[in-house]
Design a protein around this motif. Structure first.
Motif, mmCIF file in Angstrom:
data_model
loop_
_atom_site.group_PDB
_atom_site.id
_atom_site.type_symbol
_atom_site.label_atom_id
_atom_site.label_comp_id
_atom_site.label_asym_id
_atom_site.label_seq_id
_atom_site.Cartn_x
_atom_site.Cartn_y
_atom_site.Cartn_z
ATOM 1 N N THR A 105 7.904 -9.859 -0.487
ATOM 2 C CA THR A 105 8.811 -8.954 -0.127
ATOM 3 C C THR A 105 8.264 -8.561 1.368
ATOM 4 O O THR A 105 7.513 -9.357 1.346
ATOM 5 N N TYR A 106 9.358 -8.055 2.125
ATOM 6 C CA TYR A 106 8.643 -7.695 3.669
ATOM 7 C C TYR A 106 6.789 -7.386 4.112
ATOM 8 O O TYR A 106 6.802 -6.074 3.409
ATOM 9 N N ASP A 107 6.370 -8.336 3.937
ATOM 10 C CA ASP A 107 4.807 -7.741 3.769
ATOM 11 C C ASP A 107 4.762 -6.316 4.607
ATOM 12 O O ASP A 107 3.899 -5.654 4.391
ATOM 13 N N PHE A 108 5.477 -6.053 5.932
ATOM 14 C CA PHE A 108 5.903 -4.121 6.469
ATOM 15 C C PHE A 108 5.134 -3.072 5.371
ATOM 16 O O PHE A 108 4.538 -2.540 5.335
ATOM 17 N N TYR A 109 5.723 -3.900 4.519
ATOM 18 C CA TYR A 109 5.850 -1.900 3.328
ATOM 19 C C TYR A 109 4.220 -2.108 2.989
ATOM 20 O O TYR A 109 4.044 -0.542 2.783
ATOM 21 N N ARG A 110 3.491 -2.741 2.649
ATOM 22 C CA ARG A 110 2.885 -2.670 2.275
ATOM 23 C C ARG A 110 1.502 -2.366 2.796
ATOM 24 O O ARG A 110 0.693 -1.290 2.502
ATOM 25 N N THR A 111 1.634 -2.735 4.190
ATOM 26 C CA THR A 111 0.422 -2.493 5.619
ATOM 27 C C THR A 111 1.204 -1.082 5.880
ATOM 28 O O THR A 111 0.206 -0.035 5.428
ATOM 29 N N TYR A 112 2.206 -0.544 5.927
ATOM 30 C CA TYR A 112 2.566 0.985 5.343
ATOM 31 C C TYR A 112 2.266 1.478 4.351
ATOM 32 O O TYR A 112 1.072 2.698 4.467
ATOM 33 N N ALA A 113 2.273 1.331 3.438
ATOM 34 C CA ALA A 113 1.769 2.458 2.298
ATOM 35 C C ALA A 113 0.009 2.045 2.085
ATOM 36 O O ALA A 113 -0.388 2.942 1.780
ATOM 37 N N THR A 114 -0.522 1.028 2.746
ATOM 38 C CA THR A 114 -1.777 1.153 2.832
ATOM 39 C C THR A 114 -2.403 2.203 3.769
ATOM 40 O O THR A 114 -3.523 2.812 3.438
ATOM 41 N N THR A 115 -1.962 1.667 4.794
ATOM 42 C CA THR A 115 -2.174 2.690 6.029
ATOM 43 C C THR A 115 -1.760 3.916 5.530
ATOM 44 O O THR A 115 -3.247 5.303 6.561
ATOM 45 N N TYR A 116 -0.930 4.496 5.302
ATOM 46 C CA TYR A 116 -0.735 5.976 5.169
ATOM 47 C C TYR A 116 -1.325 6.500 3.442
ATOM 48 O O TYR A 116 -1.117 7.268 3.144
ATOM 49 N N ARG A 117 -1.995 5.540 2.331
ATOM 50 C CA ARG A 117 -2.712 5.875 1.926
ATOM 51 C C ARG A 117 -1.023 6.556 0.882
ATOM 52 O O ARG A 117 -1.892 7.695 -0.086
ATOM 53 N N LEU A 118 -0.185 5.469 0.903
ATOM 54 C CA LEU A 118 0.226 5.974 -0.860
ATOM 55 C C LEU A 118 0.064 5.619 -2.106
ATOM 56 O O LEU A 118 -0.641 4.660 -1.860
ATOM 57 N N ASN A 119 0.399 6.184 -3.064
ATOM 58 C CA ASN A 119 0.433 5.550 -4.025
ATOM 59 C C ASN A 119 1.781 4.558 -4.991
ATOM 60 O O ASN A 119 2.281 5.292 -4.602
ATOM 61 N N PHE A 120 1.231 3.350 -4.468
ATOM 62 C CA PHE A 120 2.658 2.423 -4.613
ATOM 63 C C PHE A 120 1.920 1.011 -5.861
ATOM 64 O O PHE A 120 0.961 1.002 -6.129
ATOM 65 N N VAL A 121 2.920 0.472 -6.678
ATOM 66 C CA VAL A 121 2.970 -0.544 -7.155
ATOM 67 C C VAL A 121 4.168 -1.687 -7.314
ATOM 68 O O VAL A 121 5.017 -1.217 -6.017
#
Lengths: 359, 359
Positions: free
Chosen positions: B110-126
C-alpha cells in the motif's frame, strides 16, 4: 472530545490567536503584520508559468528556498530547515528533540505559543519571571540545567538580549539545547546566527511573517548544526514530507534575494516606530522603546483595557494582555506613517473623552 | 545524528519520495500528478489583490476552505479538517489519536507512508498480506481488534474496496478507528464519506493533489465526526496554528467550487486511461484495470526493472517497486492522450530492442 483523543492531552492549554473580527473594516495593528506588501519579485516568482501550473509536487527537500536562506546568512543548505511558519519549525524541533518530562525553561512573559506547546506535549517547564524592567535575567538561563527557549527580542515587551549574553547561555553546557526565536531580530538587532558556527547546541529560528512582509504565505526557518537540521528533516519526512508548497518555496527564495526591498521596508518601519514612540512620549505616555515592528506603551490616565476597547470602537485593533504584570500596557504594530498618525489622533481623542467623563 | 535526537526514533524507516531527477527534461509519470493545470478559477482567486498582498496572517481556522469542502460533501465546516496535503492531515490524525504501542493494521502492499509513520511513532502495526489477485482480504480488517488504515482504491495496485465492505469494517466495533485514504476515489469510485453520518469512528481523508490537479499547492482534508475534527484542530493549534497559507485556502476553495472543470478533467483521465489500458492489452501486456489516475501492468517478455530503466533513458519516468510480489509490475500515471501514445510507442520500441538483443 472524541472517544479516541489521547488522555495525555488533558493538560493542554489552547493557543488563542489574536482576534480577527469580521464585523467591519479594521486597521489591524494587533498581530505585528506588515503594512507593506512582499517584494514585487515574490509575486513575479509566484506567477511564473512553471509555478502557476502547480501540477507537480513541490520539492520535499525545499532546496531552492534553503539554498537562498543559506546564502544570505553564510551557511550551506544542509544547515537550514524550512517550514510553514516559525511555529511549524519550532514544532518539528520539539518533536525531534523533546519528549514528555524533559526540562525546559522560558520567560513568564513571552510568546504564548511556547507554553501551549509545553503543556500539550507535557514538558517539564518553568517560566522564569522577567525583572522589574521587563527584561530577562540572563543568569536564570545561564545557571539552569534546563533546555532554553527565548524570543529575542522578546514579545510583547520588545526587549532584546545582547548576543554576548546569548553566547554565555549557549556556551554554558553543550548538552543543553538553546532555541532562540528571532522573529523580530531584523528591526535593528544583532542576530546570534553566527554562533551556530561555534556551538552545535544552538537553534536559531526566524520567520518571513515580519520583516519579509508575508505572514499569509507561512514561511519560517531554522539555522543550526547540520546534524540537528538533518534530524529535523528526518522527522519532517515521517510526518509530512512535502510540507511546503511550490509557491512558498519560490516566493520565499525571491523574498530573500530582494535585499534592497527588504532593507527599505525595515528602514521605513524603524523610522515610523521612532516617530510614533517620540510622539507618545511627547503626549505623556510611558514607552518601553523596542527594536521590533511594534511599540509597547502605557497611558498615565486611561486604563489599557479601556484604551484597547475605545480604539477598537474607532476601528483600530491593538493587543492588550490580561497578565497582571503587563496589563497596563498595550502592544501596537507599527503601520505606515499615515496609519500611526491616525492612531495618535485617536489616542488623544480617547484621553480627552475619558477626562471629560471623569470631570 | 545529533546528540539531541530522541532515542525512540531509532526504529524509524525513512519515507523515500519518488525520484525527481533534474539532469534533463522528463515526462514525469511516476508520482500520479496531473497533466492538467488546476482550474483557471484557482489562479484567479490566488491573484486577487487581497490575497496577493499576503500581508495578513492566514485564517487559522481555514473557514473558507472548510466551508467549501463541507458544502460539496454535505457536511458543516465543523466536520472538515484541512492541512498541507493528505500526509499532514494523516499526521495530525495520528498525533491526536495514536501513541506508541497502539495497535493498527494496513496492507503489506500500500502507500509506503503508513509504514513510515508507524515505525517512526512506534505503533504496534501488522501488515495484512494482499490476496493473490492483489486485492485486500476484507475479513482481515473486519475481524481484528486493531485500528485500520486503508487506501481506497489501493496504491499502487489500483484495486478498490466496495463501500459495503468498508461499512462492515467500520460497523464491527465503534471503539476502533478506521481511516480511509481516498486519494484516488474520484476516478470512478464511490466515496465512503456518507458513512460518516452514521459512524463516529470513521475518518475519510482526501487530497487536492490528484483529481484537483494541484499537488504543488499542498492541500488535503479529512471528513469525520465533529468531535474527531475538533480534537485534530486542538492538536493543530498546539503544533502549528496557522498551518495553511492564504493562497492554499482561497485557491482550494475555488478548486472545489469549479465542479464543471473538475468533472471534465476526471472524464478525460478516465477516457485516456481506458484507451491506454486497452492498447496495453492489445500489445499483450498484463493489465490490472484500475479506477485511478494510473495504470498498473506487467510485460510478458521484458523484466519490469529493465522496462523502467529503458523508459527513463528515453525520458519517461514511471514507478517500479522492489517488493517481490509486485516487482514485475510498473505503475504509470495517466497523462494526456498524446503523452500516453508516446509511452505506448516507446514500450513497443523497447520490447523490440530487447527481443533483438535476446536473439
Amino acid at each position: 472530545m472524541s472517544y479516541f483523543f489521547l488522555d495525555e492531552y488533558e493538560h493542554m492549554e489552547s493557543y488563542v490567536p489574536g482576534e480577527m473580527p469580521k464585523d467591519r473594516e479594521y486597521l489591524k495593528l494587533n498581530a505585528n503584520e506588515s503594512s507593506y506588501p512582499p517584494s514585487p519579485k515574490v509575486l513575479e516568482a509566484m506567477n511564473s508559468t512553471e509555478v502557476k501550473s502547480m501540477a507537480h509536487y513541490s520539492d520535499p527537500h525545499c532546496m531552492e528556498l534553503r539554498k537562498a536562506i543559506g546564502e544570505e546568512y553564510g551557511f550551506p543548505a544542509e544547515q537550514v530547515f524550512v517550514g510553514n511558519g516559525a511555529d511549524e519549525v519550532l514544532g518539528f524541533c520539539m518533536m525531534s528533540f523533546f519528549k514528555p518530562g524533559m526540562k525546559v525553561c522560558f520567560p513568564d512573559i513571552t510568546y504564548d505559543f511556547y507554553r501551549t506547546y509545553a503543556t500539550t506535549y507535557r514538558l517539564n517547564f518553568v517560566q522564569f519571571p522577567l525583572k522589574k524592567d521587563l527584561s530577562i535575567d540572563v543568569e536564570d538561563y545561564v545557571h539552569t540545567d534546563r533546555d532554553v527557549i527565548l524570543a529575542n527580542p522578546n514579545n510583547p515587551t520588545g526587549k532584546a538580549i545582547p548576543v554576548s549574553d546569548i553566547e554565555r547561555i549557549v556556551a554554558q553546557d553543550p548538552k543543553r539545547m538553546v532555541i532562540i526565536d528571532e522573529a523580530y531580530v531584523d528591526y535593528g538587532n544583532e542576530s546570534c546566527v553566527d554562533l551556530v558556527r561555534k556551538y552545535s547546541n544552538l537553534v536559531v529560528i526566524q520567520t518571513f511573517s515580519k520583516s519579509r512582509n508575508m505572514p499569509g504565505a507561512r514561511i519560517g526557518f531554522a539555522i543550526s548544526s547540520a546534524d540537528i537540521i538533518s534530524d529535523m528533516n528526518k522527522i519532517k519526512f515521517a510526518f509530512n514530507p512535502f510540507n511546503m508548497s511550490t509557491l512558498a518555496i519560490v516566493g520565499g527564495a525571491a523574498a530573500i534575494q530582494d535585499k534592497d526591498y527588504f532593507h527599505r521596508c525595515i528602514n521605513e518601519v524603524e523610522r515610523v516606530r521612532e516617530m510614533f514612540e517620540d510622539a507618545l512620549e511627547d503626549m505623556g505616555f510611558g514607552v518601553i522603546r523596542t527594536t521590533t515592528n511594534f511599540a509597547f506603551f502605557h497611558c498615565p490616565d486611561v486604563p489599557a483595557k479601556v484604551l484597547c476597547r475605545e480604539l477598537k470602537k474607532s476601528g483600530i485593533l491593538v493587543r492588550h494582555y490580561s497578565d497582571q504584570r503587563i496589563n497596563e500596557y498595550l502592544r501596537i504594530t507599527i503601520g505606515t506613517e499615515e496609519e500611526m498618525k491616525q492612531v495618535l489622533l485617536k489616542l488623544g481623542e480617547i484621553r480627552e473623552k475619558q477626562y471629560d467623563r471623569a470631570c
